[in-house]
Design an enzyme around this catalytic site. Structure first.
Site, PDB file in Angstrom:
ATOM      1  N   LYS A 275      12.945  37.324 144.800  1.00 27.31           N
ATOM      2  CA  LYS A 275      11.544  37.134 143.899  1.00 27.31           C
ATOM      3  C   LYS A 275      11.975  36.228 143.013  1.00 27.31           C
ATOM      4  CE  LYS A 275      11.131  41.537 142.403  1.00 27.31           C
ATOM      5  NZ  LYS A 275      12.194  42.232 143.260  1.00 27.31           N
TER       6      LYS A 275
ATOM      7  N   ARG B 184       5.406  46.848 137.652  1.00 25.69           N
ATOM      8  CA  ARG B 184       6.518  47.727 138.660  1.00 25.69           C
ATOM      9  C   ARG B 184       5.776  48.923 138.597  1.00 25.69           C
ATOM     10  NH1 ARG B 184      11.428  44.635 137.608  1.00 25.69           N
ATOM     11  NH2 ARG B 184      12.986  45.322 139.086  1.00 25.69           N
TER      12      ARG B 184
ATOM     13  N   ARG C  67      25.365  38.938 145.024  1.00 23.61           N
ATOM     14  CA  ARG C  67      24.517  37.895 144.334  1.00 23.61           C
ATOM     15  C   ARG C  67      25.383  37.699 142.948  1.00 23.61           C
ATOM     16  NH1 ARG C  67      18.395  39.652 142.947  1.00 23.61           N
ATOM     17  NH2 ARG C  67      19.326  41.227 141.644  1.00 23.61           N
TER      18      ARG C  67
ATOM     19  N   ARG D 228      25.453  40.549 137.496  1.00 26.25           N
ATOM     20  CA  ARG D 228      24.991  41.434 136.874  1.00 26.25           C
ATOM     21  C   ARG D 228      25.581  42.921 136.858  1.00 26.25           C
ATOM     22  NH1 ARG D 228      18.443  40.881 138.525  1.00 26.25           N
ATOM     23  NH2 ARG D 228      18.689  43.018 138.186  1.00 26.25           N
TER      24      ARG D 228
ATOM     25  N   ARG E  19      17.562  51.922 141.896  1.00 25.41           N
ATOM     26  CA  ARG E  19      16.702  51.066 141.939  1.00 25.41           C
ATOM     27  C   ARG E  19      15.572  51.026 143.097  1.00 25.41           C
ATOM     28  NH1 ARG E  19      20.525  46.046 140.954  1.00 25.41           N
ATOM     29  NH2 ARG E  19      18.663  44.808 140.768  1.00 25.41           N
TER      30      ARG E  19
HETATM   31  P1  AMP Z   1      15.016  42.733 137.849  1.00 22.36           P
HETATM   32  O1  AMP Z   1      15.783  41.516 137.239  1.00 22.36           O
HETATM   33  O2  AMP Z   1      13.474  42.538 138.004  1.00 22.36           O
HETATM   34  O3  AMP Z   1      15.593  43.249 138.791  1.00 22.36           O
HETATM   35  O4  AMP Z   1      15.059  44.079 136.556  1.00 22.36           O
HETATM   36  C1  AMP Z   1      16.285  44.764 136.193  1.00 22.36           C
HETATM   37  C2  AMP Z   1      15.916  45.833 135.399  1.00 22.36           C
HETATM   38  O5  AMP Z   1      15.113  45.749 134.220  1.00 22.36           O
HETATM   39  C3  AMP Z   1      15.257  46.981 136.216  1.00 22.36           C
HETATM   40  O6  AMP Z   1      16.245  47.591 137.170  1.00 22.36           O
HETATM   41  C4  AMP Z   1      14.700  47.605 135.165  1.00 22.36           C
HETATM   42  O7  AMP Z   1      15.694  48.434 134.568  1.00 22.36           O
HETATM   43  C5  AMP Z   1      14.254  46.799 133.999  1.00 22.36           C
HETATM   44  N1  AMP Z   1      12.854  46.043 134.447  1.00 22.36           N
HETATM   45  C6  AMP Z   1      12.445  44.908 134.514  1.00 22.36           C
HETATM   46  N2  AMP Z   1      11.226  44.717 134.817  1.00 22.36           N
HETATM   47  C7  AMP Z   1      10.473  45.894 134.631  1.00 22.36           C
HETATM   48  C8  AMP Z   1       9.352  46.444 134.556  1.00 22.36           C
HETATM   49  N3  AMP Z   1       8.212  45.725 135.044  1.00 22.36           N
HETATM   50  N4  AMP Z   1       9.148  47.675 134.430  1.00 22.36           N
HETATM   51  C9  AMP Z   1      10.130  48.580 133.839  1.00 22.36           C
HETATM   52  N5  AMP Z   1      11.526  48.286 134.030  1.00 22.36           N
HETATM   53  C10 AMP Z   1      11.890  46.867 134.348  1.00 22.36           C
END
Ligand code: AMP
Length: 213
Positions: free
Chosen positions: A13, A87, A126, A160, A171
């Site tokens: 994404k 989400r 990554r 990360r 996740r």
């Molecule tokens: P991402 O970078 O999108 O993979 O997000 C990393 C982490 O941030 C996720 O595993 C969640 O802990 C938190 N997170 C990001 N976006 C959301 C969302 N829309 N709702 C809830 N938690 C989020």
């Protein structure tokens, strides 16, 4: 044109959002990036969510909805790309309302389909540029000069904290339990555009462009 990029962690994404930003001057709204910024800057909210993120759980809806609400007040450029948001169904409902309140609408939801086995290797290899956010991979997309970002020339590569197998398992579970119902939700609204997220980066980008015309 406002769009959502929907898919499990590692679906690509962020990479595709960055391509859309370059091609169409769209604005990427990544709640993951916003939360990591809050965490790094040590704000109270950042500290509160740090552990939840490291475990791979979702942070509460009110926090991420608040972050998006703030961003929607700013410049919309060529449209917003919602990356990693919504989400949950509650976030999806909130987004509908927020967009309506500012006279905007959602053009499409691009569902990036990938095979679960591919996700583990994508995620564990990554790394990203800590300066500009460009995404790299140990096997499939190394920078041309070792450790130096192709885009901005800085040498601040980061891995990360939640890109490890254990956190990825949580996740993925969160994705299937809480986020995947959005596929049906947006299908029913006639907004869903599935694309094959397993191809080369350029091929996926081309499929997304086609889906958006
Ligand atoms: P991402 O970078 O999108 O993979 O997000 C990393 C982490 O941030 C996720 O595993 C969640 O802990 C938190 N997170 C990001 N976006 C959301 C969302 N829309 N709702 C809830 N938690 C989020």
């Amino acid at each position: 044109m406002n769009i959502i990029l929907l898919g499990p962690p590692g679906a690509g994404k962020g990479t595709q959002a960055r391509i859309l930003v370059e091609k169409h001057a769209m604005i990427q709204l990544s709640t993951g990036d916003m939360l990591r910024e809050a965490k790094d800057s040590g704000t109270e909210m950042g500290l509160r969510v740090a552990r939840v993120m490291a475990e791979g759980k979702l942070v509460t809806d009110d926090i991420v909805i608040g972050l998006i609400e703030e961003k929607l007040k700013g410049d919309s450029g060529g449209g917003f790309i919602f990356d990693g948001f919504p989400r949950t169904l509650a976030q999806a409902d909130a987004l509908d309302e927020l967009l309506e309140n500012c006279g905007q609408s959602l053009a499409a939801v691009v569902e990036m389909r990938v095979d679960d086995d591919a996700l583990v290797s994508r995620i564990t290899g990554r790394f990203t540029c800590g300066n500009c956010g460009e995404v790299y991979h140990a096997k499939t997309k190394q920078p041309k000069d070792d450790g130096i970002c192709d885009q901005c020339g800085q040498s601040e590569m980061k891995h990360r904290a939640d890109d490890n197998e254990e956190s990825l398992r949580t996740r993925l579970m969160e994705y299937y339990k809480l986020t995947s119902p959005l596929i049906g939700y947006y299908y029913a609204k006639g907004k869903l555009k599935p694309v094959n997220g397993l191809g080369e980066i350029d091929a996926v980008a081309a499929e997304i462009s086609e889906a958006l015309v």
